[in-house]
Design a protein around this motif. Structure first.
Motif, PDB file in Angstrom:
ATOM      1  N   LYS A 102      25.899  41.186  51.201  1.00  0.00           N
ATOM      2  CA  LYS A 102      26.281  42.151  50.177  1.00  0.00           C
ATOM      3  C   LYS A 102      27.288  42.052  49.729  1.00  0.00           C
ATOM      4  O   LYS A 102      28.009  42.585  48.686  1.00  0.00           O
ATOM      5  CB  LYS A 102      25.969  43.384  50.871  1.00  0.00           C
ATOM      6  N   CYS A 103      28.662  41.547  50.543  1.00  0.00           N
ATOM      7  CA  CYS A 103      29.985  41.499  50.374  1.00  0.00           C
ATOM      8  C   CYS A 103      30.660  40.389  50.815  1.00  0.00           C
ATOM      9  O   CYS A 103      30.452  40.074  52.025  1.00  0.00           O
ATOM     10  CB  CYS A 103      30.576  43.013  50.809  1.00  0.00           C
ATOM     11  N   LEU A 104      31.817  39.905  49.986  1.00  0.00           N
ATOM     12  CA  LEU A 104      32.407  38.574  50.302  1.00  0.00           C
ATOM     13  C   LEU A 104      33.899  39.009  50.291  1.00  0.00           C
ATOM     14  O   LEU A 104      34.564  39.590  49.163  1.00  0.00           O
ATOM     15  CB  LEU A 104      32.035  37.492  49.454  1.00  0.00           C
ATOM     16  N   VAL A 105      34.648  38.958  51.450  1.00  0.00           N
ATOM     17  CA  VAL A 105      36.012  39.377  51.717  1.00  0.00           C
ATOM     18  C   VAL A 105      36.840  38.247  51.858  1.00  0.00           C
ATOM     19  O   VAL A 105      36.565  37.411  52.708  1.00  0.00           O
ATOM     20  CB  VAL A 105      36.366  40.581  52.560  1.00  0.00           C
ATOM     21  N   VAL A 106      38.011  38.002  51.012  1.00  0.00           N
ATOM     22  CA  VAL A 106      38.877  36.849  51.187  1.00  0.00           C
ATOM     23  C   VAL A 106      40.276  37.129  51.317  1.00  0.00           C
ATOM     24  O   VAL A 106      40.512  38.554  50.688  1.00  0.00           O
ATOM     25  CB  VAL A 106      38.560  35.754  50.285  1.00  0.00           C
ATOM     26  N   ARG A 107      41.207  36.567  51.877  1.00  0.00           N
ATOM     27  CA  ARG A 107      42.450  37.261  52.213  1.00  0.00           C
ATOM     28  C   ARG A 107      43.421  37.351  50.811  1.00  0.00           C
ATOM     29  O   ARG A 107      43.716  38.138  50.319  1.00  0.00           O
ATOM     30  CB  ARG A 107      43.421  36.197  52.874  1.00  0.00           C
ATOM     31  N   ASP A 108      43.300  36.019  49.772  1.00  0.00           N
ATOM     32  CA  ASP A 108      43.241  36.148  48.504  1.00  0.00           C
ATOM     33  C   ASP A 108      42.650  35.205  47.808  1.00  0.00           C
ATOM     34  O   ASP A 108      41.872  34.166  48.142  1.00  0.00           O
ATOM     35  CB  ASP A 108      45.102  35.916  48.623  1.00  0.00           C
ATOM     36  N   LEU A 109      42.860  35.186  46.460  1.00  0.00           N
ATOM     37  CA  LEU A 109      42.112  34.320  45.665  1.00  0.00           C
ATOM     38  C   LEU A 109      42.425  33.003  45.927  1.00  0.00           C
ATOM     39  O   LEU A 109      41.056  31.949  45.551  1.00  0.00           O
ATOM     40  CB  LEU A 109      42.386  34.693  44.243  1.00  0.00           C
TER      41      LEU A 109
ATOM     42  N   TYR B  93      32.378  31.794  39.289  1.00  0.00           N
ATOM     43  CA  TYR B  93      31.797  32.728  40.454  1.00  0.00           C
ATOM     44  C   TYR B  93      32.147  34.052  40.161  1.00  0.00           C
ATOM     45  O   TYR B  93      31.319  34.820  40.226  1.00  0.00           O
ATOM     46  CB  TYR B  93      32.504  32.247  41.869  1.00  0.00           C
ATOM     47  N   LEU B  94      33.443  34.325  39.943  1.00  0.00           N
ATOM     48  CA  LEU B  94      33.921  35.879  39.870  1.00  0.00           C
ATOM     49  C   LEU B  94      33.484  36.593  38.561  1.00  0.00           C
ATOM     50  O   LEU B  94      33.039  37.719  38.677  1.00  0.00           O
ATOM     51  CB  LEU B  94      35.255  35.979  40.012  1.00  0.00           C
TER      52      LEU B  94
ATOM     53  N   ARG C 141      29.503  41.889  45.830  1.00  0.00           N
ATOM     54  CA  ARG C 141      30.681  42.486  45.906  1.00  0.00           C
ATOM     55  C   ARG C 141      31.767  41.369  46.442  1.00  0.00           C
ATOM     56  O   ARG C 141      31.447  40.745  47.487  1.00  0.00           O
ATOM     57  CB  ARG C 141      30.627  43.718  46.767  1.00  0.00           C
ATOM     58  N   PHE C 142      32.873  41.192  45.823  1.00  0.00           N
ATOM     59  CA  PHE C 142      33.905  40.252  46.100  1.00  0.00           C
ATOM     60  C   PHE C 142      35.056  41.105  46.042  1.00  0.00           C
ATOM     61  O   PHE C 142      35.521  41.554  45.181  1.00  0.00           O
ATOM     62  CB  PHE C 142      33.920  39.066  45.033  1.00  0.00           C
ATOM     63  N   ILE C 143      35.636  41.028  47.367  1.00  0.00           N
ATOM     64  CA  ILE C 143      37.118  41.424  47.338  1.00  0.00           C
ATOM     65  C   ILE C 143      38.158  40.538  47.828  1.00  0.00           C
ATOM     66  O   ILE C 143      37.923  39.613  48.686  1.00  0.00           O
ATOM     67  CB  ILE C 143      37.058  42.468  48.614  1.00  0.00           C
ATOM     68  N   ALA C 144      39.231  40.313  47.165  1.00  0.00           N
ATOM     69  CA  ALA C 144      40.477  39.805  47.572  1.00  0.00           C
ATOM     70  C   ALA C 144      41.605  40.608  48.027  1.00  0.00           C
ATOM     71  O   ALA C 144      42.088  41.496  47.023  1.00  0.00           O
ATOM     72  CB  ALA C 144      40.697  38.774  46.233  1.00  0.00           C
TER      73      ALA C 144
ATOM     74  N   ASN D  34      35.706  43.716  42.889  1.00  0.00           N
ATOM     75  CA  ASN D  34      34.581  43.393  41.625  1.00  0.00           C
ATOM     76  C   ASN D  34      33.853  44.656  41.129  1.00  0.00           C
ATOM     77  O   ASN D  34      33.432  45.034  40.181  1.00  0.00           O
ATOM     78  CB  ASN D  34      33.976  42.237  41.620  1.00  0.00           C
ATOM     79  N   PHE D  35      33.517  45.776  42.443  1.00  0.00           N
ATOM     80  CA  PHE D  35      32.911  46.971  42.292  1.00  0.00           C
ATOM     81  C   PHE D  35      33.848  48.013  41.737  1.00  0.00           C
ATOM     82  O   PHE D  35      33.221  49.013  41.116  1.00  0.00           O
ATOM     83  CB  PHE D  35      32.154  47.266  43.459  1.00  0.00           C
ATOM     84  N   ASP D  36      34.921  47.748  41.926  1.00  0.00           N
ATOM     85  CA  ASP D  36      35.888  48.901  41.239  1.00  0.00           C
ATOM     86  C   ASP D  36      36.839  48.636  39.893  1.00  0.00           C
ATOM     87  O   ASP D  36      37.424  49.506  39.282  1.00  0.00           O
ATOM     88  CB  ASP D  36      37.208  48.971  42.262  1.00  0.00           C
ATOM     89  N   THR D  37      36.542  47.445  39.378  1.00  0.00           N
ATOM     90  CA  THR D  37      36.946  46.846  38.390  1.00  0.00           C
ATOM     91  C   THR D  37      36.382  47.684  37.120  1.00  0.00           C
ATOM     92  O   THR D  37      35.176  47.368  37.180  1.00  0.00           O
ATOM     93  CB  THR D  37      37.091  45.360  38.299  1.00  0.00           C
ATOM     94  N   ASP D  38      36.831  48.136  36.035  1.00  0.00           N
ATOM     95  CA  ASP D  38      36.214  48.577  34.839  1.00  0.00           C
ATOM     96  C   ASP D  38      36.493  47.952  33.747  1.00  0.00           C
ATOM     97  O   ASP D  38      36.181  48.252  32.891  1.00  0.00           O
ATOM     98  CB  ASP D  38      36.726  50.252  35.133  1.00  0.00           C
ATOM     99  N   GLY D  39      37.169  46.756  33.981  1.00  0.00           N
ATOM    100  CA  GLY D  39      37.188  45.784  32.772  1.00  0.00           C
ATOM    101  C   GLY D  39      38.619  46.153  31.790  1.00  0.00           C
ATOM    102  O   GLY D  39      38.637  45.415  31.004  1.00  0.00           O
ATOM    103  N   SER D  40      39.268  46.860  32.428  1.00  0.00           N
ATOM    104  CA  SER D  40      40.509  47.284  32.026  1.00  0.00           C
ATOM    105  C   SER D  40      41.633  46.039  32.063  1.00  0.00           C
ATOM    106  O   SER D  40      41.252  45.108  32.808  1.00  0.00           O
ATOM    107  CB  SER D  40      41.186  48.595  32.481  1.00  0.00           C
TER     108      SER D  40
END
Length: 159
Positions: A79-86, A99-100, A110-113, A120-126
């Motif tokens: 459901k979710c992938l978490v990495v330290r950084d990109l 991918y992103l 869900r992808f979190i760096a 990516n679930f919090d990004t609103d395209g701004s």
């Protein structure tokens, strides 16, 4: 009839290449694991599974654990992938961007760096999401620079 429920997995993905290690980069696999696990626990993620590529370049995505990870993503286990950084995810800005920006949103992953504070679930395209492609491009250039430096150092040692 008993109904079996399968809890989806949160994937934690550390990666370190030999080139990164030679350059003295401080984010070793054990350090990445500590950061990832701490983040996951502090943010309520459970059912954690490790996918670790130690000694594989981020310049391409043909890595054993990354391939296993993608197989589990495609089969809907994660459901979710978490990495330290990109840069730990990958250093090829075109493929990382694919991918992103396409693959993960299309399948609802869900992808979190952590370092970039990107979810990516919090990004609103701004404007804040515009930094991600730029960071991926910088990671690609950094990878090429490391490769050049390692080659030069090896050549100097041979001479």
């Amino acid at each position: 009839m008993l109904r079996q429920t399968t809890q989806k997995i949160t994937a934690l993905y550390p990666r370190l290449s030999h080139e990164d290690e030679l350059q003295g980069e401080s984010n070793s696999i054990s350090n990445q694991k500590r950061i990832l696990e701490t983040y996951a626990k502090q943010n309520g993620f459970s059912n954690l599974r490790w996918y670790t590529d130690d000694g594989y370049s981020g310049a391409n995505f043909d890595r054993p654990e990354f391939n296993r990870l993608m197989n589990d993503i495609r089969t809907g286990r994660i459901k979710c992938l978490v990495v330290r950084d990109l840069s730990r995810f990958g250093r090829d800005y075109i493929e990382a961007g694919t991918y992103l920006e396409r693959v993960f949103p299309q399948i609802g992953l869900r992808f979190i760096a952590i370092k970039e504070n990107y979810d990516n679930f919090d990004t609103d395209g701004s404007g804040e999401s515009l930094i991600i492609p730029l960071q991926n491009m910088i990671n690609t250039l950094y990878s090429k620079d490391i490769s050049r430096k390692v080659s030069t150092a090896l050549k100097a040692q041979m001479e």
